[in-house]
Design a protein around this motif. Structure first.
Motif, PDB file in Angstrom:
ATOM      1  N   MET A  75       0.824  -1.201   0.000  1.00 46.70           N
ATOM      2  CA  MET A  75       0.000   0.000   0.000  1.00 46.70           C
ATOM      3  C   MET A  75       0.864   1.259   0.000  1.00 46.70           C
ATOM      4  O   MET A  75       0.525   2.253  -0.650  1.00 46.70           O
ATOM      5  N   ASN A  76       1.991   1.224   0.705  1.00 48.38           N
ATOM      6  CA  ASN A  76       2.889   2.378   0.698  1.00 48.38           C
ATOM      7  C   ASN A  76       3.451   2.653  -0.693  1.00 48.38           C
ATOM      8  O   ASN A  76       3.726   3.797  -1.036  1.00 48.38           O
ATOM      9  N   ASP A  79      -0.028   4.203  -5.675  1.00 46.50           N
ATOM     10  CA  ASP A  79      -0.434   5.572  -5.956  1.00 46.50           C
ATOM     11  C   ASP A  79      -1.911   5.782  -5.636  1.00 46.50           C
ATOM     12  O   ASP A  79      -2.326   6.896  -5.314  1.00 46.50           O
ATOM     13  N   VAL A  81      -5.622   3.598  -4.075  1.00 45.24           N
ATOM     14  CA  VAL A  81      -6.222   2.417  -3.442  1.00 45.24           C
ATOM     15  C   VAL A  81      -7.680   2.336  -3.883  1.00 45.24           C
ATOM     16  O   VAL A  81      -8.387   3.345  -3.894  1.00 45.24           O
ATOM     17  N   ALA A 101      -5.603   3.751   3.986  1.00 49.06           N
ATOM     18  CA  ALA A 101      -5.383   4.594   2.805  1.00 49.06           C
ATOM     19  C   ALA A 101      -5.715   6.052   3.120  1.00 49.06           C
ATOM     20  O   ALA A 101      -4.946   6.962   2.776  1.00 49.06           O
ATOM     21  N   SER A 104      -3.193   7.614   5.366  1.00 49.18           N
ATOM     22  CA  SER A 104      -1.905   7.752   4.678  1.00 49.18           C
ATOM     23  C   SER A 104      -1.976   8.723   3.511  1.00 49.18           C
ATOM     24  O   SER A 104      -1.018   8.825   2.734  1.00 49.18           O
ATOM     25  N   ASN A 105      -3.111   9.373   3.361  1.00 54.79           N
ATOM     26  CA  ASN A 105      -3.324  10.316   2.256  1.00 54.79           C
ATOM     27  C   ASN A 105      -3.173   9.671   0.887  1.00 54.79           C
ATOM     28  O   ASN A 105      -2.726  10.316  -0.068  1.00 54.79           O
ATOM     29  N   LYS A 106      -3.537   8.405   0.791  1.00 56.50           N
ATOM     30  CA  LYS A 106      -3.569   7.719  -0.504  1.00 56.50           C
ATOM     31  C   LYS A 106      -4.918   8.006  -1.151  1.00 56.50           C
ATOM     32  O   LYS A 106      -5.963   7.858  -0.508  1.00 56.50           O
TER      33      LYS A 106
END
Length: 146
Positions: A75-76, A79, A81, A101, A104-106
């Motif tokens: 996930m890290n 770009d 999710v 997500a 983590s600001n995804k």
């Protein structure tokens, strides 16, 4: 530019294949990663690596540690999710991944059927985009690179 997309959600149906096939058909620049889709391997990975555990709770904990490690790394790297909430299976892992997500600001696309609107309203509100099916999610991805 190629985007890495983490596909979070239940592993019992072929929804990921539909996204991958349609992205390929549209020639979209995406690479997909996600949780371990081999259910037995996911459940047994802790004992496979660390050896037999004293009981089911320790077995689950050992597997969870390794599965969470895998999810965190992939996930890290992602770009985007996409988290799918289906109608049939319990969705704890999906909720955890979607929340991760968000924190983590995804960028997050949440797929959920209309009947799950109410129980997922807060999570949906935090997602960047909420859609009702896989086709709509693909359309959002397609628009991204148009």
């Amino acid at each position: 530019m190629e985007f890495i997309i983490y596909l979070a959600g239940e592993i019992h149906t072929n929804w990921r294949d539909k996204i991958k096939e349609e992205a390929s058909r549209r020639n979209l620049p995406f690479r997909f990663v996600g949780p371990m889709e081999k259910h037995d391997l996911s459940d047994d990975i802790g004992e496979n690596i660390l050896g037999e555990q004293p009981n089911a709770i320790f077995k689950d904990q050992a597997a969870s540690d390794i599965n969470n490690f895998r999810t965190s790394v992939l996930m890290n790297k992602a770009d985007i999710v996409i988290a799918l909430f289906g109608e049939k299976y319990k969705q704890w892992n999906t909720a955890m991944d979607a929340s991760t997500a968000i924190s983590s600001n995804k960028p997050l696309i949440l797929i959920r059927p209309e009947q799950l609107h109410h129980p997922l309203k807060e999570l949906s509100n935090k997602a960047n985009v909420t859609v009702e099916d896989v086709q709509q999610a693909i359309d959002v991805l397609s628009y991204l690179v148009e």
